[in-house]
Design an enzyme around this catalytic site. Sequence first.
Site, PDB file in Angstrom:
ATOM      1  N   GLY A 109       0.780  -1.222   0.000  1.00 63.90           N
ATOM      2  CA  GLY A 109       0.000   0.000   0.000  1.00 63.90           C
ATOM      3  C   GLY A 109       0.814   1.276   0.000  1.00 63.90           C
ATOM      4  O   GLY A 109       0.252   2.367  -0.083  1.00 63.90           O
TER       5      GLY A 109
ATOM      6  N   SER B   9       6.308 -11.775  -4.382  1.00 62.53           N
ATOM      7  CA  SER B   9       5.328 -11.778  -5.467  1.00 62.53           C
ATOM      8  C   SER B   9       5.670 -10.717  -6.503  1.00 62.53           C
ATOM      9  O   SER B   9       6.447  -9.812  -6.256  1.00 62.53           O
ATOM     10  CB  SER B   9       3.933 -11.505  -4.904  1.00 62.53           C
ATOM     11  OG  SER B   9       3.911 -10.238  -4.271  1.00 62.53           O
ATOM     12  N   ARG B  10       5.068 -10.873  -7.654  1.00 63.45           N
ATOM     13  CA  ARG B  10       5.092  -9.790  -8.640  1.00 63.45           C
ATOM     14  C   ARG B  10       3.889  -8.890  -8.363  1.00 63.45           C
ATOM     15  O   ARG B  10       2.900  -9.312  -7.773  1.00 63.45           O
ATOM     16  CB  ARG B  10       5.001 -10.356 -10.058  1.00 63.45           C
ATOM     17  CG  ARG B  10       6.204 -11.223 -10.438  1.00 63.45           C
ATOM     18  CD  ARG B  10       6.135 -11.618 -11.897  1.00 63.45           C
ATOM     19  NE  ARG B  10       7.178 -12.563 -12.256  1.00 63.45           N
ATOM     20  CZ  ARG B  10       8.413 -12.226 -12.571  1.00 63.45           C
ATOM     21  NH1 ARG B  10       8.764 -10.961 -12.560  1.00 63.45           N
ATOM     22  NH2 ARG B  10       9.299 -13.140 -12.897  1.00 63.45           N
TER      23      ARG B  10
ATOM     24  N   ILE C 242       0.529  -6.841  -8.621  1.00 61.17           N
ATOM     25  CA  ILE C 242      -0.776  -7.027  -9.252  1.00 61.17           C
ATOM     26  C   ILE C 242      -1.437  -5.668  -9.461  1.00 61.17           C
ATOM     27  O   ILE C 242      -1.883  -5.338 -10.555  1.00 61.17           O
ATOM     28  CB  ILE C 242      -1.670  -7.952  -8.408  1.00 61.17           C
ATOM     29  CG1 ILE C 242      -1.031  -9.335  -8.293  1.00 61.17           C
ATOM     30  CG2 ILE C 242      -3.064  -8.061  -9.024  1.00 61.17           C
ATOM     31  CD1 ILE C 242      -1.762 -10.284  -7.377  1.00 61.17           C
TER      32      ILE C 242
ATOM     33  N   THR D 192       8.460  -6.821  -5.055  1.00 57.76           N
ATOM     34  CA  THR D 192       9.874  -7.104  -4.803  1.00 57.76           C
ATOM     35  C   THR D 192      10.479  -7.930  -5.934  1.00 57.76           C
ATOM     36  O   THR D 192      11.605  -7.679  -6.372  1.00 57.76           O
ATOM     37  CB  THR D 192      10.043  -7.829  -3.460  1.00 57.76           C
ATOM     38  OG1 THR D 192       9.582  -6.962  -2.412  1.00 57.76           O
ATOM     39  CG2 THR D 192      11.491  -8.181  -3.201  1.00 57.76           C
TER      40      THR D 192
ATOM     41  N   ASP E  43     -10.436  -7.148  -0.193  1.00 57.15           N
ATOM     42  CA  ASP E  43      -9.141  -7.339   0.468  1.00 57.15           C
ATOM     43  C   ASP E  43      -9.331  -7.185   1.973  1.00 57.15           C
ATOM     44  O   ASP E  43      -8.812  -6.270   2.587  1.00 57.15           O
ATOM     45  CB  ASP E  43      -8.125  -6.325  -0.068  1.00 57.15           C
ATOM     46  CG  ASP E  43      -6.699  -6.705   0.288  1.00 57.15           C
ATOM     47  OD1 ASP E  43      -6.467  -7.844   0.733  1.00 57.15           O
ATOM     48  OD2 ASP E  43      -5.805  -5.850   0.131  1.00 57.15           O
TER      49      ASP E  43
END
Length: 500
Positions: free
Chosen positions: A172, A198-199, A201, A207, A260
């Site tokens: 965020g 993760s990549r 989204i 990272t 979320d």
Amino acid sequence: MLTLRRLAIDTFRENVAFLNRHCTVYRVEDFLGLGRVEVTGGGKAMLAVLNLVEDDAILGPGEIGLSTAAFRHLGLPEGARVAVEHPTPPRSFDLVRAKAGGATLSHADLAAVIRDVAAQRYSKIEIAAFLIACAAFMTTDEVLGLTRAMIDAGSRLTWDVGPIADKHCIGGVPGNRTSMIVVPIVAAHGLPIPKTSSRAITSPAGTADTMEVLANVDVGVERMQELVRTVKGCLVWGGHVNLSPADDVLISVERPLAVDTREQLVASILSKKAAAGSTNLLVDIPVGPTAKVRTQGEAVRLRKLFEYVGDQLGLTLDVAITDGSQPVGFGIGPVLEARDVMAVLRGEPAAPADLRESALRLAGRIIEFDPAVRGGSGYRRARDLLEGGEALRTMERIMERQGPPPAKATLGTLVHEVVAPKDGTVEAIDCYRIARIARLAGAPVDKGAGIDLLHKVGARVRRGEPLYRIHANTRPDFAFARTMAEEDAGIRVNGLGGAA
């Protein structure tokens, strides 16, 4: 039987099968009602969305084509003979209906749902129904059950050393690339820290996206284990090692729905970390008016849920509530964020001080997981490792052993400066708005796209002075980003005259 073909079509994690409208083996009209088929062959089966092809040059009447994701999921070679059947509805969907009606699901119920989700037996509409039903209300015991079910549905990494440290930021805040500094510091200390990331989204960079500017991140389990043995750490893409695969399926539907909840967030993060074999985890929760978590009270509730589920899973957990009031560092986008990371590791005078300080504080807390380290001395140890160059040398070894990046990434050559509309002080920076502008510029798909911040909150600026630069490589992306910045630059300057 049909002959299997791999079609080079990226359907973004969704399994899609293609039949010729004039198929000579099946009446395609028989499958159009549900819009899905089950493909079987070689002892394997897979559900897929059905699409029709009207050009024989693309797909012959005796063939079935699979999208890239579907072909990989089925795991059969091209030319294999397969059959097509009507899919059997997943029995576990009755449990989703019950949850939507207000029922509380047991651990066994949640395990049944997640097994079918991981096996991709649910359509996107059915997954959306499950997510919305869970978003309405979940008990803490249901969160624990969901987390355990997600762990059990995939692979689990094991390590012959311990403790295994890990870190996760809930996100965020643009530019908050502390992991790429924390990992080499902690590894230089000697505490194993295999970081799977993760990549992006919905953000301008994850990272894995940023690390891929510097090194290969598509690393398998055996290579990860070797890196931990030799360098004590790594920074790799988690999607390659099949950790909590149900989470990846859920996320693909969560994001477009903007669902979320804190319950789903905790289950997602802790399932991935437990499956990665982590024993000691630091969770970073940034709090700010335009961050993912907006208030201190919300952060405390989230911290308590992390602690409850983490305790039940046997994780040693530390939760840091940090400042998320503005972007961290100067760069937003993979190339720019990699630049900032390496500037901190190299000790360059112009390196962003906020990124450096945040990374040191987080690294210090992780170092204190080491039983040999006295309480309160972690920060000093982290600072010494950074200033002495050990962290930089460790990062260089990690990069060397992971291998070179798949392609060279360079900063976007199309540049637009967003300027201050008046003399004054930078009063606030909207994290969400700035991230959206950076994404419109092309980040993270275009690693050289993004935003280079020139001023932070509290800075004095003069009318016409640049606040930040937008970088892009394609004119359409460049135009989209400029238009959004002109509508609202995302930076508020307090002073006489108009507003930014």
